[in-house]
Structures are given as C-alpha cells and as structure tokens.
Write an enzyme that holds these catalytic residues in place. Structure first.
Site, short mmCIF file in Angstrom:
data_model
loop_
_atom_site.label_atom_id
_atom_site.label_comp_id
_atom_site.label_asym_id
_atom_site.label_seq_id
_atom_site.Cartn_x
_atom_site.Cartn_y
_atom_site.Cartn_z
N GLU A 1 42.45 54.21 22.80
CA GLU A 1 40.90 54.84 22.05
C GLU A 1 40.59 55.21 23.24
O GLU A 1 41.02 55.16 24.88
CB GLU A 1 40.31 53.42 22.11
CG GLU A 1 40.40 52.71 20.26
CD GLU A 1 39.13 51.75 19.67
OE1 GLU A 1 39.20 51.70 18.86
OE2 GLU A 1 38.69 50.68 20.54
N CYS B 1 46.98 45.28 27.38
CA CYS B 1 47.35 45.12 28.46
C CYS B 1 47.62 44.01 29.15
O CYS B 1 47.82 42.56 28.02
CB CYS B 1 45.24 45.31 29.33
SG CYS B 1 45.33 44.57 31.35
N CYS C 1 32.30 48.41 27.14
CA CYS C 1 33.61 48.28 28.22
C CYS C 1 33.84 46.99 27.34
O CYS C 1 33.32 45.79 27.14
CB CYS C 1 32.69 47.35 29.58
SG CYS C 1 32.13 49.35 30.93
N CYS D 1 35.97 58.39 28.88
CA CYS D 1 36.22 56.69 29.19
C CYS D 1 37.65 56.76 28.49
O CYS D 1 38.14 56.71 27.76
CB CYS D 1 35.93 55.80 28.50
SG CYS D 1 36.41 53.98 29.29
N CYS E 1 42.05 38.78 30.48
CA CYS E 1 40.99 38.50 30.69
C CYS E 1 40.24 37.94 29.68
O CYS E 1 40.71 38.58 28.69
CB CYS E 1 39.92 39.15 31.36
SG CYS E 1 40.81 40.38 32.90
N CYS F 1 37.99 39.70 27.25
CA CYS F 1 38.08 41.51 26.58
C CYS F 1 39.26 41.83 25.76
O CYS F 1 39.92 40.99 25.47
CB CYS F 1 38.51 42.17 28.03
SG CYS F 1 39.77 44.41 27.74
N1 SAH Z 1 42.19 46.93 33.98
C1 SAH Z 1 40.67 47.74 34.26
C2 SAH Z 1 40.25 48.71 33.54
C3 SAH Z 1 39.17 48.30 32.19
S1 SAH Z 1 38.49 47.10 31.69
C4 SAH Z 1 39.64 46.75 34.76
O1 SAH Z 1 39.72 45.74 34.31
O2 SAH Z 1 38.64 46.48 35.35
C5 SAH Z 1 36.56 48.35 32.58
C6 SAH Z 1 35.57 47.40 33.17
O3 SAH Z 1 34.61 46.12 31.37
C7 SAH Z 1 36.29 46.04 33.80
O4 SAH Z 1 34.92 45.97 34.80
C8 SAH Z 1 35.90 44.94 33.00
O5 SAH Z 1 36.34 43.46 33.57
C9 SAH Z 1 35.22 44.94 31.87
N2 SAH Z 1 34.74 44.28 30.99
C10 SAH Z 1 36.00 43.75 30.18
N3 SAH Z 1 35.65 43.43 29.18
C11 SAH Z 1 34.38 43.16 28.80
C12 SAH Z 1 33.42 42.97 27.91
N4 SAH Z 1 33.57 42.57 26.54
N5 SAH Z 1 31.95 42.93 28.29
C13 SAH Z 1 31.61 43.60 29.12
N6 SAH Z 1 32.68 44.04 30.65
C14 SAH Z 1 33.71 43.71 30.24
FE1 SF4 Z 2 43.05 44.08 31.03
FE2 SF4 Z 2 40.24 44.38 30.13
FE3 SF4 Z 2 41.34 42.42 31.73
FE4 SF4 Z 2 41.07 44.42 31.97
S1 SF4 Z 2 38.89 44.09 32.04
S2 SF4 Z 2 42.40 44.19 33.39
S3 SF4 Z 2 42.03 45.19 30.16
S4 SF4 Z 2 41.97 42.42 29.64
#
Ligand code: SAH
Ligand code: SF4
Length: 343
Positions: A76, A96, A322, A89, A100, A103
């Site tokens: 996406e 990934c 995000c 973006c 996390c 996410c």
């Molecule tokens: N992998 C990278 C970039 C992609 S995620 C990273 O983790 O930084 C981009 C941002 O969105 C990151 O700061 C991540 O922690 C945040 N993020 C992930 N899931 C989210 C959610 N459900 N709500 C708000 N921010 C989120």
């Molecule tokens: Fe991967 Fe999502 Fe964690 Fe970013 S926030 S490192 S995309 S799992």
C-alpha cells in the site's frame, strides 16, 4: 544495449521522461527513435506496479493505493494532500518482520523486501496521481509505509538516490524522511555514510521492558544502544532527529511517561512527533484523548524544551493512517482495474 542502438544520450532522455515527465508508456517518449522504443517496449516494462484498489478518504485529501507486485504480492502507498504541499507515504517491504503489537503491517508478518525500483515506482505513481488532480509536483516523501526501511537498507538507499536525482524526480533530501523502529546498525550506517535525509525513530516508551512489550525489536536493539546510535547520528551529522511516539491511552501517555522521555532525550537536538493510536484488527488499545496529548506536549515543552507535534489524523476512514497499512496474503490483483493516470 549499445549493440541495438541504445546510447548514453537515449538513457539520459529516458530517465528524464520517466522521472521528470512521469511517462507511463513508451509511446510517450518522442525523442527516442521508434526502433529503440519498440525494442524497449518488447524487453522492458515501465512501472511494475498495477493498481488493484484505490480508495479516497471522505475529506478527499488522502488517497490510498493497493499496488500489485509482479509476483502476486501487494503493498500500500498513500498520497496525502495538505494545504500547500503533498506527501507520499511509501512502503519498503511486503509486510514487516518487526512485529510491533499495534501495527497492522507487523501483524501480517514479513513476506519480502521491495527492490529499489518497486520503492521508486510508488513515488512515481503518487506523483502521477497528484498531477492528475492539480498542477503540482510531489515534493515530500516519507518512508513510513509498510515495512522497516533499515531492514532493507541497500534497496531503500538506492531508491532515495534515484528520488533525489536532479534530472528526475529531484526531491530535496530535506523533504525525505525515513522512519525506523530502531535498527541500530542501520542508524549508525546512515550516520557514517552521511545520508542527508531526515531520520525519525519510533520510540513509544522510554523504558526498556515497557518498550520491548510493544516493539519486540527492542530486545535485539535495547534502548541504551538505540540512544547511543541516535547520539552518534546527531553528533556525526550535526543534525536534528525526530522521535515518534504512538500515544496509547493509559499505556504510554501519562505525565510520568512524558517526563521519562524528556529525561531520555534531553540534550539531543530532537523533535517528538506524537501519533494518536490508529485502530488495527490485532490490537485493542485506544488512542489517547486530546487532553492527554496536550498534557504530554506541555511537559515536553515546559520542562525539557523539546518541540513536539501531534500528527494530524489522516485517512483513518480508509485505513490509511500510520500503522494501518497491510495487504492480505494473496490479495487478488484485479488487472482490469484502472491503472494510475498515464500508465
Ligand atoms: N517501520 C517503520 C516505519 C513504518 S511505521 C517504523 O516503525 O518506524 C510508521 C509509524 O507509525 C511508526 O512510528 C510506527 O510506530 C507508527 N505506528 C504503527 N502502528 C500504529 C498505529 N496503529 N497507530 C499509530 N501509529 C502507528
Ligand atoms: Fe514494522 Fe509496523 Fe513496527 Fe514499523 S511499526 S517496524 S512497519 S511492525
């Protein structure tokens, strides 16, 4: 290629058409001789990504593209239009590996790295979509889509070099931001290679155990090592660093949390970007309330002199915020769906 008449001059023109003119087909390359064009058309492809789904937020400012890859996978990409600027973006991986908990990309697991061309294609795609709407060039890119960019370092940096080429997309390095979960060797490498783009580090907690419970990658790269790498980045490049903090009600948004992060990053030339949690299927937490976000910001500013922003919530109605990007395994790529403007 020289043997069939493709010269250095042709390649310079081709580059200009693809990245400056955003050409979507070989017919749109008038300065390239027909014989070279037909050979190019037979043996190469422009843009390997096909739109399988395109959605727009109710306010019309956010557009999300589900793009099909040649191997059947999908990613996406999001185009966000703000007053006076537009930002793409882009994704760096299919899924990934970092897991996390909050996410959607992490929840789907890791499928594969994207090639540099697949990353740049997303930017070209977004730039075309923007041009179809308004006479503006795309100027900002955030590597904050699906995937962990520093887990795919070489392809991402190649893509960044292509985006920055002044004869093509010509994006300023100060308009490209890479967000990482905290891949320490990658942060150090960016510093040592003097990569000129902005770096954002996803922190979410100033406590190792608490952070590791949300961001499993913190077990591999603990907070103290991460902070050393961040200090190395700022000192080596004499540059500011951004920290991202997904605000989850009751979990990391109290006054104590704000003081903890203030103490942790005090002294660094840093800015904190607060992101109220966006909903995902696999995580039940709630976003912080506005008052909690304000209190958090107030403590950072007043007690630690740290600038901060609360990220505008964009495209939540189409799951383009995000951490909401994901593409289910085997997402069907509807080849009859409209392709990007000009492709
Ligand atoms: N992998 C990278 C970039 C992609 S995620 C990273 O983790 O930084 C981009 C941002 O969105 C990151 O700061 C991540 O922690 C945040 N993020 C992930 N899931 C989210 C959610 N459900 N709500 C708000 N921010 C989120
Ligand atoms: Fe991967 Fe999502 Fe964690 Fe970013 S926030 S490192 S995309 S799992």
């Amino acid at each position: 290629m020289e043997s069939w008449g493709f010269s250095v001059d042709h390649s310079a023109r081709l580059w200009k058409y693809l990245y400056l003119g955003l050409a979507g087909s070989f017919e749109q390359l008038p300065e390239i001789p027909a014989r070279v064009r037909s050979r190019l058309a037979a043996e190469t492809r422009i843009g390997a990504l096909r739109v399988s789904l395109e959605t727009e937020s109710n306010d019309g400012f956010t557009r999300k593209f589900l793009l099909g890859l040649p191997d059947g996978g999908a990613i996406e990409t999001v185009l966000m239009r703000f007053t006076g600027r537009a930002t793409a973006c882009v994704s760096s991986q299919v899924g990934c590996a970092m897991g996390c908990v909050f996410c959607a990309t992490g929840q789907m697991g890791f499928r594969r790295h994207l090639a540099a061309g697949e990353i740049v294609s997303q930017v070209v795609h977004a730039a075309r979509a923007l041009r179809a709407r308004e006479p503006r060039r795309l100027r900002n890119v955030v590597l904050m889509g699906m995937g962990e960019p520093l887990h795919n370092y070489d392809a991402v940096m190649r893509a960044v070099d292509i985006m920055r080429d002044p004869g093509g997309l010509g994006l300023g390095a100060e308009r490209i931001t890479l967000s990482t979960v905290g891949v320490v060797p990658g942060i150090r490498r960016m510093a040592d290679e003097a990569r000129p783009i902005h770096l954002a580090v996803s922190l979410h907690s100033a406590n190792q155990e608490e952070r590791a419970a949300m961001v499993p990658a913190a077990r591999r790269w603990p907070l103290d090592e991460l902070m050393d790498a961040c200090r190395h980045f700022c000192a080596t490049l004499n540059r500011r660093i951004f920290f991202e903090w997904t605000l989850i009600a009751g979990r990391n948004d109290t006054a104590d949390h704000a003081h903890a992060v203030g103490r942790l990053i005090r002294g660094l030339p840093a800015q904190v970007n607060l992101i109220p949690l966006n909903p995902t299927a696999g995580f039940s937490g709630a976003p912080s309330r506005t008052e909690a976000a304000r209190r958090f910001q107030g403590i950072l500013t007043r007690d630690y002199g740290l600038p901060s922003t609360v990220r505008q919530r964009r495209g939540i109605d189409i799951a383009a915020g995000c951490g909401q990007l994901a593409a289910p395994a085997g997402t069907p790529v509807n080849r009859t769906a409209p392709t990007a403007p000009g492709s």
